[in-house]
Motif scaffolding. Sequence first.
Motif, PDB file in Angstrom:
ATOM      1  N   ALA A  84     -13.502 -44.004 -19.287  1.00  0.00           N
ATOM      2  CA  ALA A  84     -13.332 -42.686 -19.907  1.00  0.00           C
ATOM      3  C   ALA A  84     -12.122 -42.668 -20.839  1.00  0.00           C
ATOM      4  O   ALA A  84     -11.959 -41.729 -21.626  1.00  0.00           O
TER       5      ALA A  84
ATOM      6  N   TYR B 127     -20.064 -43.259 -19.220  1.00  0.00           N
ATOM      7  CA  TYR B 127     -19.070 -43.639 -20.226  1.00  0.00           C
ATOM      8  C   TYR B 127     -19.404 -45.004 -20.816  1.00  0.00           C
ATOM      9  O   TYR B 127     -19.943 -45.865 -20.113  1.00  0.00           O
TER      10      TYR B 127
ATOM     11  N   ASP C  21     -20.808 -38.999 -21.701  1.00  0.00           N
ATOM     12  CA  ASP C  21     -19.951 -39.415 -22.810  1.00  0.00           C
ATOM     13  C   ASP C  21     -20.641 -40.469 -23.667  1.00  0.00           C
ATOM     14  O   ASP C  21     -20.385 -40.560 -24.867  1.00  0.00           O
TER      15      ASP C  21
END
Length: 589
Positions: free
Chosen positions: A164, A119, A367
């Motif tokens: 996140a 992330y 991500d």
Amino acid sequence: MRRQLPAQTKTILALSLLLSATALTAARVTAADRVRPQHDGLPTAATCAELGFPQQRADEDGATGKIQGLFQKRVRSSVAPLAPSPAPTMEMEAMAPVGGAVAAADAIGGELPYDTEKYPDATSNPIKQVDAEPVSTFSIDVDTASYANVRRFLNDGTLPPRDAVRVEEMVNYFDYGYAPPTDPAVPFAIHTSVVPSPWADGKEIVHIGLQGYDLAEDNRPPLNLVFLMDVSGSMNDPTKLPLVQKALNLLIDELRPEDHVSIAVYAGAAGAVLQPTPGDQKLKIRCAVDAMRAGGSTAGGEGLALAYQMAEQSHQKDSVTRVILMTDGDFNVGIADPEKLEDFVAEKRDTGVYLSVYGFGRGNYNDVMMQTLSQTGNGTAAYIDTLQEARKLFRDDFSGSLFPIADDVKIQVEFNPDRVAEYRLIGYETRLLNREDFNNDQVDAGEVGAGASVTALYEITPAGGKLSVDPLRYEDAPKKVSYEPDAELAYVKVRYKLPGADTSELIEQPIADADRPAALAEAPEATRWALAVAAYGQKLRGDPWMDRSFDWTAIGDLAQGARGQDPFGIRAEFVQLVRAADRAKSVNE
């Protein structure tokens, strides 16, 4: 007593009925063929094989070889003209069927702990003093990936990793019912309100809503879509490739005859599976999607390069050309460095091809890669954890997902130092811009789709209020604060480009310091809901700006009181997620 018919008569009658039924059925099929595409419907093994897409799973009987042969044949016939280099071959390794003996963890070599997920590292925005920095500038963000990804963690009974959580993607997940623009020549309407902060005494919240105009169905341009599917071994999980296939079938439902779809895939190498196919040949497109099986490493960089080549070659005048990437973001072969991929996508941005990135799965979800690609590629990012989320994106929000109305959309807010002493932008940490970037048309920013909205929240300290910093020993005497009811609190500017344009346009509007509600309960429903979602995101991140007394129960109560009309239960689900967050454990526990 009922009379019995002779056996011969029964036979003749039955044949007559059968012939009549057959004729009627034929007539109905003929009529249906005139009003709907010939190849629409659900794929079957026989029909897909007839169309050149065998629906076989990898097994010990040689199905893997047949599927591999299909890819190699299509790679040789379809990919070679796209590049001067030799055509690659598709390495489809033997894998067990989804749900069989080979699990997702085995596919990539063991356990899939959450700490293998990646992330962006983003520190919460600080409080700014208006006297020193009166202007705040950022790129809009209509992505919703963080909301669905966080929901996945909470449904598993665990709190998400701090990074996140992107608060703006939580807030922008919802529809706030902003009034659309009245002038079709101006694609946005600006809505503002100012209310007391629910989580900090003496603070206030400035709510800015940006509503884009929606395109009527008969005014939507043709779509030229390239489905880029990750079929590597890491996608061998029920929440990955099988869900990708179901999601794409929902999108296929929405295609029109004037739309076109191509399909590219990548695993150990990249290959073209389907050349541009009209949207009314749905069965052919479904067969190509359903033929995919997971196996091999992840040459994502090669896949992107191929998808952009296919998109550019099949581009049609006045159409929307978009690459739709479906992946867990685990690029481990070829170009895998996020910075190099960012440079590549930035170069391709000028071709007019948009990039939508949809993330799937858990354990190795990247991500960082998803954000890098979507932000650089003039596109959007979402995370699909359930078929319901796919339905929301590709059916309910279809126009906002695929039809752009503005590119490089930036927001700049200037605060009046006579009215505001401090401010803090809630969220948008990865979207901040320099003040001078606002007027620079070479600086990239976010895309907005038809009918989409953008919401931004600022926490402010009114002039004369308690500051978060001590006063300077050597500063000048404080300014006299004016409290005229019609004084401007701040000034909002929105800069955007129409799709395909090189020069930006400007919309501007003051935020009046009038009609402020005395209590939060009197604030508009949209504002109260946005504050509940923002509080949820900030608390999940552990941001230090919220009073500890504003707990999960208080957030749930604020949300419950602002649910309003909720025909699809999306807001009701959020209230349940707030309660789940109160019970969830840390991923490290």
